[in-house]
Motif scaffolding. Structure first.
Motif, PDB file in Angstrom:
ATOM      1  N   HIS A 225     -11.586  10.978  -1.887  1.00 13.99           N
ATOM      2  CA  HIS A 225     -10.594  10.008  -1.447  1.00 13.99           C
ATOM      3  C   HIS A 225     -10.410   8.930  -2.512  1.00 13.99           C
ATOM      4  CE1 HIS A 225     -14.337   7.935  -0.390  1.00 13.99           C
ATOM      5  NE2 HIS A 225     -13.643   6.808  -0.569  1.00 13.99           N
ATOM      6  N   VAL A 226      -9.262   8.264  -2.456  1.00  9.27           N
ATOM      7  CA  VAL A 226      -8.940   7.129  -3.324  1.00  9.27           C
ATOM      8  C   VAL A 226      -8.191   6.096  -2.491  1.00  9.27           C
ATOM      9  CG1 VAL A 226      -7.578   6.294  -5.264  1.00  9.27           C
ATOM     10  CG2 VAL A 226      -8.853   8.393  -5.488  1.00  9.27           C
ATOM     11  N   THR A 227      -8.656   4.856  -2.524  1.00  8.35           N
ATOM     12  CA  THR A 227      -7.957   3.741  -1.881  1.00  8.35           C
ATOM     13  C   THR A 227      -7.546   2.752  -2.968  1.00  8.35           C
ATOM     14  OG1 THR A 227      -9.232   3.982   0.159  1.00  8.35           O
ATOM     15  CG2 THR A 227      -8.105   1.869  -0.208  1.00  8.35           C
ATOM     16  N   THR A 256       2.639   1.622   0.223  1.00 10.60           N
ATOM     17  CA  THR A 256       1.576   0.702   0.600  1.00 10.60           C
ATOM     18  C   THR A 256       1.979  -0.149   1.794  1.00 10.60           C
ATOM     19  OG1 THR A 256       2.421  -0.895  -0.999  1.00 10.60           O
ATOM     20  CG2 THR A 256       0.686   0.573  -1.749  1.00 10.60           C
ATOM     21  N   ASP A 257       0.954  -0.690   2.476  1.00 14.56           N
ATOM     22  CA  ASP A 257       1.231  -1.559   3.617  1.00 14.56           C
ATOM     23  C   ASP A 257       1.554  -2.978   3.130  1.00 14.56           C
ATOM     24  OD1 ASP A 257      -1.181  -2.597   2.791  1.00 14.56           O
ATOM     25  OD2 ASP A 257      -2.333  -1.750   4.452  1.00 14.56           O
ATOM     26  N   ALA A 258       1.611  -3.915   4.065  1.00 16.37           N
ATOM     27  CA  ALA A 258       1.975  -5.297   3.720  1.00 16.37           C
ATOM     28  C   ALA A 258       0.958  -5.942   2.796  1.00 16.37           C
ATOM     29  CB  ALA A 258       2.135  -6.133   4.997  1.00 16.37           C
ATOM     30  N   ASN A 259      -0.272  -5.443   2.789  1.00 15.84           N
ATOM     31  CA  ASN A 259      -1.308  -5.978   1.897  1.00 15.84           C
ATOM     32  C   ASN A 259      -1.409  -5.210   0.582  1.00 15.84           C
ATOM     33  OD1 ASN A 259      -2.157  -7.977   3.756  1.00 15.84           O
ATOM     34  ND2 ASN A 259      -3.395  -6.446   4.853  1.00 15.84           N
ATOM     35  N   GLY A 260      -0.579  -4.190   0.411  1.00 20.08           N
ATOM     36  CA  GLY A 260      -0.578  -3.420  -0.830  1.00 20.08           C
ATOM     37  C   GLY A 260      -1.604  -2.311  -0.854  1.00 20.08           C
ATOM     38  N   ASN A 261      -2.141  -1.867   0.320  1.00 18.84           N
ATOM     39  CA  ASN A 261      -3.199  -0.860   0.359  1.00 18.84           C
ATOM     40  C   ASN A 261      -2.662   0.480   0.843  1.00 18.84           C
ATOM     41  OD1 ASN A 261      -5.250  -2.778  -0.326  1.00 18.84           O
ATOM     42  ND2 ASN A 261      -5.187  -3.522   1.784  1.00 18.84           N
ATOM     43  N   THR A 262      -3.219   1.566   0.305  1.00 18.18           N
ATOM     44  CA  THR A 262      -2.951   2.915   0.800  1.00 18.18           C
ATOM     45  C   THR A 262      -4.079   3.825   0.336  1.00 18.18           C
ATOM     46  OG1 THR A 262      -1.326   4.694   0.992  1.00 18.18           O
ATOM     47  CG2 THR A 262      -1.601   3.707  -1.186  1.00 18.18           C
ATOM     48  N   THR A 263      -4.267   4.971   1.032  1.00 21.15           N
ATOM     49  CA  THR A 263      -5.388   5.878   0.758  1.00 21.15           C
ATOM     50  C   THR A 263      -4.898   7.319   0.719  1.00 21.15           C
ATOM     51  OG1 THR A 263      -6.938   4.371   1.873  1.00 21.15           O
ATOM     52  CG2 THR A 263      -7.666   6.647   1.534  1.00 21.15           C
TER      53      THR A 263
END
Length: 295
Positions: A225-227, A256-263
């Motif tokens: 995985h990569v986040t 990405t979401d509102a916080n800039g994160n995705t996996t």
């Protein structure tokens, strides 16, 4: 850390039973933001893996949970602290012209061989000598002495002038270049208003990509995985390239979401060559790469 669901006691991440009540039912508490969650192994708020300990940057001592230091960009195992020094050009000092020696030897010879002053005193003290001859010798001695002095002075002036001639010539040439009138140019017709050049609007630099959590070492046949954390609400693509030249399949671009994160999650094939392989994420006008090892 792990939080007991029955008594709320904080336990270590490797605890199997609660140290206070003995229960084996836990919920996770994120070491980064403190969020408590039951499902999954990653914090739903910041994406940090459960139980992940903070790292300390050896360069700037910043504490962080991402793959790279957010302050100086240091990546563990990829130390690129190369220091370069830019060469400095030093201009050589111009050679100083040597001062010619003054030819004073003519004056010395005049004093040694002629002695006009002592000769004058000696002749004046001779009363029996013919006055015409006496004064003629005195005048001749002084004339010769004066001529020798004039010759020595003019010789010194010529030597000084010849040594300073190149500098004087250079100064004259420079002066002529500076005072030379400019060539005639065609007069331009005046315009009503000066032309305004369009100004470009300032552009913001792209948000850098950071791997907040990713698989660094894995067995063949397991899931990796990569986040990442990047720009909010931005589409990013990922490429996993193995040493054999093949790429991991099924990894689609994600926003990405509102916080800039995705996996992203993918399965490493059972026949994957052991060694290091590259992960590259692109989007938002920038890219970032890291490697992971297959055992």
């Amino acid at each position: 850390m792990k939080i007991c669901e029955f008594c709320g006691t904080a336990n270590n991440d490797d605890a199997v039973k609660c140290s206070s009540c003995g229960s084996n039912s836990f919920k996770h508490k994120c070491n980064n933001c403190g969020t408590e969650f039951n499902e999954g192994n990653f914090c739903p708020k910041c994406g940090v893996k459960a139980g992940q300990e903070e790292r300390v940057c050896p360069r700037c001592n910043t504490k962080y949970f991402t793959a790279a230091c957010p302050t100086c960009g240091y990546i563990p195992g990829n130390d690129n602290r190369n220091q370069t020094s830019s060469p400095t050009n030093t201009a050589a000092a111009p050679a100083q012209p040597t001062q010619p020696k003054r030819k004073t030897w003519l004056w010395v010879l005049g004093w040694i061989f002629i002695f006009p002053l002592p000769l004058t005193l000696i002749l004046i003290k001779k009363p029996n000598m013919n006055k015409g001859l006496k004064y003629g010798i005195i005048i001749a001695a002084w004339v010769v002495y004066i001529l020798i002095g004039i010759g020595a002075s003019s010789s010194d002036k010529k030597d000084t002038a010849s040594s300073s001639a190149p500098a004087a010539t250079t100064a004259v040439v420079a002066t002529e270049k500076e005072t030379k009138p400019p060539a005639e140019t065609k007069a331009k017709a005046p315009t009503d208003a000066p032309e305004e050049k369009p100004t470009k609007a300032p552009t913001e630099p792209p948000t850098p990509i950071s791997f907040t959590d990713y698989t660094t070492e894995i067995d063949a046949g397991s899931e990796a995985h990569v986040t990442i954390q990047g720009a909010p609400n931005t589409e990013y693509s990922i490429t996993v390239e193995y040493q054999s030249g093949s790429k991991a399949e099924g990894l689609e671009p994600q926003t990405t979401d509102a916080n800039g994160n995705t996996t992203w999650t993918w399965k490493v094939g059972t026949n994957t060559t052991p060694g290091e392989h590259e992960i590259t994420v692109r989007g938002g006008g920038t890219s970032f790469s890291a490697t992971f090892a297959v055992r």
